[in-house]
Every structure is written in C-alpha cells, then in structure tokens.
Design a protein around this motif. Structure first.
Motif, PDB file in Angstrom:
ATOM      1  N   MET A  44     -38.976  22.807  27.036  1.00 33.76           N
ATOM      2  CA  MET A  44     -39.707  21.639  26.535  1.00 33.76           C
ATOM      3  C   MET A  44     -41.197  21.891  26.741  1.00 33.76           C
ATOM      4  SD  MET A  44     -39.297  18.812  25.035  1.00 33.76           S
ATOM      5  CE  MET A  44     -37.962  17.659  25.277  1.00 33.76           C
ATOM      6  N   THR A  87     -47.202  19.438  26.406  1.00 37.35           N
ATOM      7  CA  THR A  87     -47.958  18.338  25.782  1.00 37.35           C
ATOM      8  C   THR A  87     -47.336  17.858  24.474  1.00 37.35           C
ATOM      9  OG1 THR A  87     -49.374  20.028  24.826  1.00 37.35           O
ATOM     10  CG2 THR A  87     -50.175  18.922  26.790  1.00 37.35           C
ATOM     11  N   MET A  88     -46.814  18.782  23.665  1.00 37.62           N
ATOM     12  CA  MET A  88     -46.293  18.352  22.363  1.00 37.62           C
ATOM     13  C   MET A  88     -44.825  17.944  22.450  1.00 37.62           C
ATOM     14  SD  MET A  88     -48.172  20.866  19.683  1.00 37.62           S
ATOM     15  CE  MET A  88     -48.465  22.319  20.631  1.00 37.62           C
ATOM     16  N   ARG A  89     -44.195  18.248  23.577  1.00 37.18           N
ATOM     17  CA  ARG A  89     -42.817  17.827  23.821  1.00 37.18           C
ATOM     18  C   ARG A  89     -41.860  18.273  22.709  1.00 37.18           C
ATOM     19  NH1 ARG A  89     -41.434  16.702  28.464  1.00 37.18           N
ATOM     20  NH2 ARG A  89     -40.029  15.011  27.899  1.00 37.18           N
ATOM     21  N   ALA A  90     -40.976  17.385  22.287  1.00 39.94           N
ATOM     22  CA  ALA A  90     -39.902  17.776  21.366  1.00 39.94           C
ATOM     23  C   ALA A  90     -40.432  18.268  20.029  1.00 39.94           C
ATOM     24  CB  ALA A  90     -38.969  16.597  21.146  1.00 39.94           C
ATOM     25  N   ALA A  91     -41.567  17.685  19.575  1.00 37.43           N
ATOM     26  CA  ALA A  91     -42.083  18.054  18.254  1.00 37.43           C
ATOM     27  C   ALA A  91     -42.399  19.538  18.176  1.00 37.43           C
ATOM     28  CB  ALA A  91     -43.327  17.231  17.936  1.00 37.43           C
ATOM     29  N   ARG A 112     -40.657  21.886  18.920  1.00 41.45           N
ATOM     30  CA  ARG A 112     -39.498  22.673  18.478  1.00 41.45           C
ATOM     31  C   ARG A 112     -39.496  22.923  16.980  1.00 41.45           C
ATOM     32  NH1 ARG A 112     -35.414  22.538  22.809  1.00 41.45           N
ATOM     33  NH2 ARG A 112     -36.421  21.355  24.447  1.00 41.45           N
ATOM     34  N   ILE A 113     -40.310  22.177  16.235  1.00 40.54           N
ATOM     35  CA  ILE A 113     -40.473  22.456  14.806  1.00 40.54           C
ATOM     36  C   ILE A 113     -41.020  23.871  14.621  1.00 40.54           C
ATOM     37  CG2 ILE A 113     -41.770  21.774  12.738  1.00 40.54           C
ATOM     38  CD1 ILE A 113     -41.619  18.894  13.731  1.00 40.54           C
ATOM     39  N   THR A 169     -44.075  20.718   4.413  1.00 39.57           N
ATOM     40  CA  THR A 169     -43.463  19.434   4.777  1.00 39.57           C
ATOM     41  C   THR A 169     -43.251  19.340   6.295  1.00 39.57           C
ATOM     42  OG1 THR A 169     -41.388  20.422   4.083  1.00 39.57           O
ATOM     43  CG2 THR A 169     -42.308  18.754   2.653  1.00 39.57           C
ATOM     44  N   THR A 170     -42.816  20.440   6.919  1.00 37.34           N
ATOM     45  CA  THR A 170     -42.623  20.357   8.371  1.00 37.34           C
ATOM     46  C   THR A 170     -43.965  20.333   9.098  1.00 37.34           C
ATOM     47  OG1 THR A 170     -42.425  22.761   8.500  1.00 37.34           O
ATOM     48  CG2 THR A 170     -40.392  21.524   8.365  1.00 37.34           C
ATOM     49  N   LEU A 213     -45.305  16.827   9.585  1.00 36.01           N
ATOM     50  CA  LEU A 213     -44.420  16.123  10.526  1.00 36.01           C
ATOM     51  C   LEU A 213     -44.764  16.510  11.965  1.00 36.01           C
ATOM     52  CD1 LEU A 213     -40.973  16.346   8.746  1.00 36.01           C
ATOM     53  CD2 LEU A 213     -42.212  14.272   9.298  1.00 36.01           C
ATOM     54  N   LYS A 232     -48.300  15.073  12.840  1.00 34.24           N
ATOM     55  CA  LYS A 232     -48.292  13.633  13.116  1.00 34.24           C
ATOM     56  C   LYS A 232     -47.773  13.370  14.529  1.00 34.24           C
ATOM     57  CE  LYS A 232     -48.545   9.263  12.080  1.00 34.24           C
ATOM     58  NZ  LYS A 232     -49.852   8.612  11.944  1.00 34.24           N
ATOM     59  N   ALA A 233     -46.727  14.090  14.898  1.00 37.10           N
ATOM     60  CA  ALA A 233     -46.154  13.861  16.222  1.00 37.10           C
ATOM     61  C   ALA A 233     -47.024  14.447  17.329  1.00 37.10           C
ATOM     62  CB  ALA A 233     -44.749  14.458  16.280  1.00 37.10           C
ATOM     63  N   ALA A 234     -47.733  15.550  17.013  1.00 38.47           N
ATOM     64  CA  ALA A 234     -48.512  16.207  18.062  1.00 38.47           C
ATOM     65  C   ALA A 234     -49.909  15.611  18.214  1.00 38.47           C
ATOM     66  CB  ALA A 234     -48.613  17.706  17.756  1.00 38.47           C
ATOM     67  N   TRP A 285     -51.624  13.242   9.909  1.00 38.74           N
ATOM     68  CA  TRP A 285     -50.750  14.050   9.055  1.00 38.74           C
ATOM     69  C   TRP A 285     -51.413  15.355   8.653  1.00 38.74           C
ATOM     70  CZ3 TRP A 285     -45.891  12.460   8.749  1.00 38.74           C
ATOM     71  CH2 TRP A 285     -45.612  11.092   8.876  1.00 38.74           C
ATOM     72  N   ALA A 340     -44.044   7.222  21.770  1.00 39.04           N
ATOM     73  CA  ALA A 340     -44.565   8.509  21.299  1.00 39.04           C
ATOM     74  C   ALA A 340     -43.480   9.578  21.377  1.00 39.04           C
ATOM     75  CB  ALA A 340     -45.774   8.909  22.136  1.00 39.04           C
ATOM     76  N   GLU A 341     -42.727   9.548  22.466  1.00 46.13           N
ATOM     77  CA  GLU A 341     -41.649  10.513  22.669  1.00 46.13           C
ATOM     78  C   GLU A 341     -40.588  10.354  21.573  1.00 46.13           C
ATOM     79  OE1 GLU A 341     -42.002  12.665  24.891  1.00 46.13           O
ATOM     80  OE2 GLU A 341     -40.058  13.664  24.939  1.00 46.13           O
ATOM     81  N   LEU A 373     -41.062   9.138  18.617  1.00 42.38           N
ATOM     82  CA  LEU A 373     -41.612   9.622  17.360  1.00 42.38           C
ATOM     83  C   LEU A 373     -41.443  11.136  17.259  1.00 42.38           C
ATOM     84  CD1 LEU A 373     -43.486   8.721  14.887  1.00 42.38           C
ATOM     85  CD2 LEU A 373     -45.317   9.755  16.215  1.00 42.38           C
ATOM     86  N   ARG A 374     -41.670  11.814  18.386  1.00 43.97           N
ATOM     87  CA  ARG A 374     -41.577  13.269  18.363  1.00 43.97           C
ATOM     88  C   ARG A 374     -40.160  13.721  18.037  1.00 43.97           C
ATOM     89  NH1 ARG A 374     -45.199  13.206  23.571  1.00 43.97           N
ATOM     90  NH2 ARG A 374     -47.227  13.474  22.598  1.00 43.97           N
ATOM     91  N   TYR A 375     -39.185  13.030  18.604  1.00 40.17           N
ATOM     92  CA  TYR A 375     -37.801  13.381  18.291  1.00 40.17           C
ATOM     93  C   TYR A 375     -37.488  13.096  16.833  1.00 40.17           C
ATOM     94  CZ  TYR A 375     -35.998  14.871  22.729  1.00 40.17           C
ATOM     95  OH  TYR A 375     -35.743  15.604  23.834  1.00 40.17           O
ATOM     96  N   HIS A 384     -39.443  12.997  14.308  1.00 36.44           N
ATOM     97  CA  HIS A 384     -40.072  13.967  13.420  1.00 36.44           C
ATOM     98  C   HIS A 384     -39.384  15.321  13.488  1.00 36.44           C
ATOM     99  CE1 HIS A 384     -43.915  12.005  11.976  1.00 36.44           C
ATOM    100  NE2 HIS A 384     -43.162  11.066  12.491  1.00 36.44           N
ATOM    101  N   LEU A 385     -38.900  15.664  14.662  1.00 33.11           N
ATOM    102  CA  LEU A 385     -38.159  16.915  14.799  1.00 33.11           C
ATOM    103  C   LEU A 385     -36.917  16.906  13.912  1.00 33.11           C
ATOM    104  CD1 LEU A 385     -37.782  19.597  16.291  1.00 33.11           C
ATOM    105  CD2 LEU A 385     -36.586  18.365  18.081  1.00 33.11           C
ATOM    106  N   ALA A 414     -37.874  17.033  10.241  1.00 36.00           N
ATOM    107  CA  ALA A 414     -38.307  18.374   9.820  1.00 36.00           C
ATOM    108  C   ALA A 414     -37.094  19.254   9.536  1.00 36.00           C
ATOM    109  CB  ALA A 414     -39.179  19.002  10.903  1.00 36.00           C
ATOM    110  N   TYR A 415     -36.106  19.215  10.433  1.00 38.08           N
ATOM    111  CA  TYR A 415     -34.934  20.080  10.218  1.00 38.08           C
ATOM    112  C   TYR A 415     -34.093  19.604   9.047  1.00 38.08           C
ATOM    113  CZ  TYR A 415     -35.934  23.206  13.910  1.00 38.08           C
ATOM    114  OH  TYR A 415     -36.541  24.168  14.648  1.00 38.08           O
ATOM    115  N   VAL A 456     -35.328  18.200   6.352  1.00 40.79           N
ATOM    116  CA  VAL A 456     -36.072  18.629   5.166  1.00 40.79           C
ATOM    117  C   VAL A 456     -35.811  20.103   4.890  1.00 40.79           C
ATOM    118  CG1 VAL A 456     -38.404  19.176   4.369  1.00 40.79           C
ATOM    119  CG2 VAL A 456     -37.884  16.900   5.228  1.00 40.79           C
TER     120      VAL A 456
END
Lengths: 230, 224, 114
Positions: free
Chosen positions: B28, B31-35, B37-38, B91-92, B95, B98-100, B104, C62-63, C65-67, C69-70, C73-74, C76
């Motif tokens: 993980m 700072t950007m956490r789950a996002a 993983r994109i 597109t990703t 996304l 925006k999350a980080a 956009w 915020a957390e 939102l990050r999930y 968007h993740l 993204a996948y 899409v």
C-alpha cells in the motif's frame, strides 16, 4: 528560367508560375485575407476587455488566426494542378519531385506571411495593444511558425487530395501536427510581451521552432519522392 | 497458428497473476494509497501505446518504400491496438489523478503529449475508417504516421518547457521499491502478450479483408 | 478459428473475476469504506460531535474515493479490451463468411469456364 532542369531551376520555375497566377487572380490571397479579417473580429469579440487583459490575450489570438487562415491556403496548394490532371503531368516530368514540393512550401509560406502582415497590425489596433517595441521579434516568431506550418501542411495537403472529406480531414490532421510550433510561438510571443517569467528568455523557444522547421522540412523533402510515386 | 492458443493461455494466466500481484501482493503506497494500484496497469499501457505507434510508424515507412498492402495492414492494426491502449491510459490516468491530487487533469508534459499523440492517431483512424479505401488514402495515412510519430518528441519537449506539475509517476518511480517492481514487470509482460494477441487478430482481420477485395476483383474480371 | 478466440474470451473473463474476488476478500479497509458510503445521511448528524471525528470521516471519504477510482479504472481497462477483442472477432467472422462465399463462387465460375 533559363536552366529548368537543375534543382533550383525547377523550384524557381514552379514558384514563379504560382506567384504569377496568384498575383493575377488573387483568389487564394483574397479568401485567406478575408478569413483572417473575420477571424480577427471573431477573436476580438470573444476576448476584448481592458487593454491590460488584451495584452495577455493577443499571443493566442494572433497564432490562432494564423493557423486557421494558414490551413485555408495550404488546402489549396494543388488546387490549380487538380484540374486537367496537371498534377500527374508535373509529377511524371523529369523534374526532381522534391523541388516541386519545395516550391509549393515557399508559396504557402509567402501566403501565410502576407496574412500575418495583414492581421498583426489589425489585432494591435483593435485590441488596443501597443506592439511597436516587440514587432520585429513577433514577426520573426511568426515567420518561424509559418515556416513550420508550410513545411508540415504542404505535403499533407498534397496527400489529402486522395481522401474523401479531404477539406475536413486536413485541419484535423495538421493542427495536432503543428502543436510544437504553436506552443513555441505563443510562449515566445508571451515572453516578448513580458507576460511570463522566463529566465532563459526567447532562446529555447526559437531553438525548438528552428529544430522543428529543419527536421520536418528535410524529412518531407527526403520522403516526397516515396509519397507520390506512381 | 498452433502458437495462438499457447499465447492465449499464457496471456490469461499472466493477467490473472498480474491482478493477484496488483491487488494482493503490491504494498500500500503511503500517500496515494489504493489509487496507486492503477499504476501497475496504467504505466505498461502507456509503454504499449508508444510501442503500437512505433510499429505503425515502421509499417508505414515500409509501405512507402515497398507498397505492399500487407505492410499497410500491419501499420493499421498497430495503430488501432496502440489507440486502444492509449484510450486505457487516458481514462485510467484522470481516475488516478483525481484520487491522488483531487483534479482530473494537470497541464503536464507526459499527459499532454499523450493526448496529442492520441489526437494525431485518432485522425489517422478517422482517415482510415471514413476517408475511403484507395491506394492514395493508404499513402496519405502512411505519411501521417511517419510525420506524426516523431512529432511527439517535439511536442513533449515543447510542453516540458511550457512548465507544469510533476507527474505522479515520477513520484512513484523515484520511490519504486523492489516489491513494486515485482508487480510492475509481470503486469507489463502479461499486457505485452495481450497486446501481441490483439495485434495478431487485428492484422489477420485486415489481411482477410485484402483477400476478399482481391477475390472480388478477380470475380469482376471473370464477369460474374 | 473462432474456437481459440472463444477460449481466450472465456479465460480472460475468468481472470476478470479475480480482482472482484480480491476486493471481496480484502477485509481490513474496503468494508469500512463501503460502510461510510452506504450511509451518507449520518455524517450530517455527526458533525455536531468532536471535530476529530469529522476529520476522520474526511480521511475515510478520501480513502473510499481512492478505492472507487481503482475499481473504475480496472473496469474501464477490461471493458475496452474486451470490447475491442469482440469487435475484432465480429469482423473476422464476417470477413471469413464473406471469404467462403466468394471462394465458392470463384470455384463455381472456374469450373463452368473449364
């Protein structure tokens, strides 16, 4: 016109022929000029505010007008040769093909420059921006930009005659292609007008535009032989 | 032809492993956490977009020199697959952005040059789809690809000087740890196989179309 | 030729299940985020409580939102890839059918002409 078989002789012959016809009929010049005027007013209506804001707007307005008027001229590059299959005759002649392209590039450059000469003072007057101090620099940048536009636009215009919707496709194709020149031109103009902080001054933008002009000019002339064979 | 199922299986397994690594194994990010993983599919897609357009450039050069319809079919297929991966990138990307960062789009060299590259090859695609099928159109398209692909170097250079924010990718790459690399490279490998499979299928579709047209011409000559 | 393609689609669809399964299996963070998304009305009442809790909720949002968007993204990515593969398959199938028909006509014609 004595030596029409040499490379420069061909360039000169085609160039003089086109210029003579254009000066006689003035059809491309008239349409481009009128379009430039219309663009000037449209952009002026769109952006006019107080003179201080206008000063910030003028680089973008100037370059947009040049681009849109330029694509009109470029689209008509081989309009005259399209009749009576004169283009095929020209290509099949023993004259080096890249010389023909070079001549056409110069024609388009001259057309764009005449539009620049018309539109630049007009913008300055309408938007009430005093450009006298920076005029030489701006014209130099516009020259580099018009060269880049002619160098990329001319060969693409030659190829576009083969496609359906050519007149719609051409701007779509040419505008993204000339983005480096557009960015360089607009930013360079903004530097000249003192609108942005630029520790390196104008040099990087000029370098970028010259590199673009040279690279695509040489590339287009080199490849033109392959583009139009048969 | 025998290789196709093998690569399909390999690609499927690769994608499955890639997903498992991305969602389960990857650390993980702080700072950007789950996002973040994109990143593991976004970045390889960007590379594959460039590869697709470079292949299109190569096919187009070959076509201009040898005028073989197959070279042109290959260029078209490469451009289409490149556009597909480019579409994934653009597109990703927002996304993730925006999350980080909460926005956009940022005026940033890599983002903007990718967008312009997409515009150039979108024009290529529109030309190929609606511009007609003649030999002249193929030549026009080839010239477009030959001019458009290297153009991106200039665009990137110009926008870099234009200034802008830092791509989140730079941040990640500067702190790219080994446990992130372990995820990134298998993902790249898996997507590379998917890329190859799609390119193969697309190329074959275009080549079949060429055969259809050739037979039609022959039938017309025979007076059917 | 469409059989390997079908197999490819099936296998890839099976792979698509994996991230979904992984998301369900992720116990620590995902359910908390989902819970905060499911009850958007409650935070309004909660704002009168300690500001620390509001701050925590903001972080949580915020957390979340990050999930979201993740996953978006996948989704899409795979919609695009499968859409593309499907269109290509359709095209190959149509072209193949056309090709067979044309070949048949050509053979017929050549047989008749001798």
């Amino acid at each position: 016109m004595s030596d029409q078989t040499s490379y420069l002789g061909v360039v000169k012959a085609v160039l003089l022929k086109d210029l003579r016809i254009e000066l006689r009929s003035k059809e491309t010049l008239a349409t481009m000029g009128l379009f430039g005027l219309v663009m000037t007013f449209v952009l002026a209506f769109g952006f006019t505010a107080d003179p201080a804001t206008n000063r910030k707007v003028i680089p973008g307005a100037l370059w947009t007008a040049l681009l849109f008027a330029g694509v009109l001229g470029v689209g008509r590059t081989f309009a005259r040769e399209a009749k009576d299959d004169a283009f095929t005759a020209m290509i099949l002649s023993p004259a080096p093909r890249s010389a023909i392209l070079l001549a056409k590039m110069v024609v388009n450059l001259l057309l764009s420059l005449s539009i620049v000469a018309l539109v630049t003072p007009l913008f300055a007057v309408i938007l009430q921006v005093d450009l006298t101090g920076e005029l030489a620099g701006i014209l130099g940048l516009l020259f580099l930009g018009a060269t880049g536009f002619a160098v990329v636009g001319t060969p693409l215009a030659v190829m576009a005659v083969n496609a359906r919707f050519a007149e719609v496709l051409l701007p779509m194709v040419v505008f993204p292609m000339v983005t480096p020149v557009l960015i360089g031109g607009v930013s360079g103009t903004a530097v000249l007008l003192g609108l942005v902080f630029a520790p390196d001054g104008l040099a990087p933008w000029v370098q970028g535009m010259v590199a673009f002009d040279v690279a695509f000019g040489v590339g287009a002339l080199f490849l033109f032989e392959k583009m139009v064979t048969e | 032809m025998k290789l196709f199922p093998v690569f399909t299986a390999l690609g499927a397994v690769g994608i499955a492993v890639g997903h498992w690594l991305t969602f389960e194994v990857a650390p993980m990010e702080r700072t950007m956490r789950a996002a973040q993983r994109i990143f593991y599919f976004h970045v390889p897609s960007a590379w594959l977009t460039y590869i697709g357009f470079i292949l299109c450039f190569g096919g187009s050069i070959a076509y201009l020199y040898n005028r073989k319809a197959k070279a042109d079919a290959f260029a078209l297929a490469a451009a289409e697959v490149g556009l597909l991966f480019g579409l994934i990138v653009v597109t990703t990307g927002p996304l993730w952005a925006k999350a980080a960062w909460g926005v956009w789009w940022v005026w940033e060299p890599r983002l903007t040059s990718m967008a312009l590259l997409m515009l150039i090859f979108a024009a290529y695609w529109v030309l190929r789809t609606y511009g007609g099928r003649g030999e002249g159109v193929r030549r026009f398209a080839a010239v477009l690809a030959v001019f458009g692909a290297p153009n991106i170097l200039f665009v990137h250079d110009a926008i870099r000087r234009f200034g802008g924010a830092q791509h989140p990718d730079e941040v990640v790459k500067s702190g790219l740890t080994n446990d992130m690399r372990v995820v990134l490279y298998p993902s790249l490998f898996a997507l590379l196989i998917v890329f190859g499979l799609l390119l193969h299928l697309r190329y074959r579709a275009h080549r079949d179309q060429l055969t259809v047209r050739a037979i039609r011409r022959r039938l017309a000559r025979l007076g059917a | 030729m469409s059989r390997p393609l079908f197999r490819a689609l099936g296998l890839a669809a099976a792979c698509l299940m994996l991230p979904v399964g992984a998301s369900l299996a992720q116990p620590a963070e995902a359910p908390a985020a989902a819970a905060s998304a499911a009850s958007p009305a409650q935070p309004a009442a909660a704002t009168t409580e300690a500001p620390a809790k509001a701050g925590f909720q903001q972080v949580e949002r915020a957390e979340n939102l990050r999930y979201r968007h993740l996953w978006m993204a996948y989704a899409v990515i795979w919609l695009l890839v499968f859409g593309f593969a499907f269109r290509t398959w359709q095209r190959t199938r149509d072209t193949g059918a056309e090709l067979d028909e044309l070949k048949r006509r050509l053979a017929e014609l050549e047989a008749r002409n001798g």
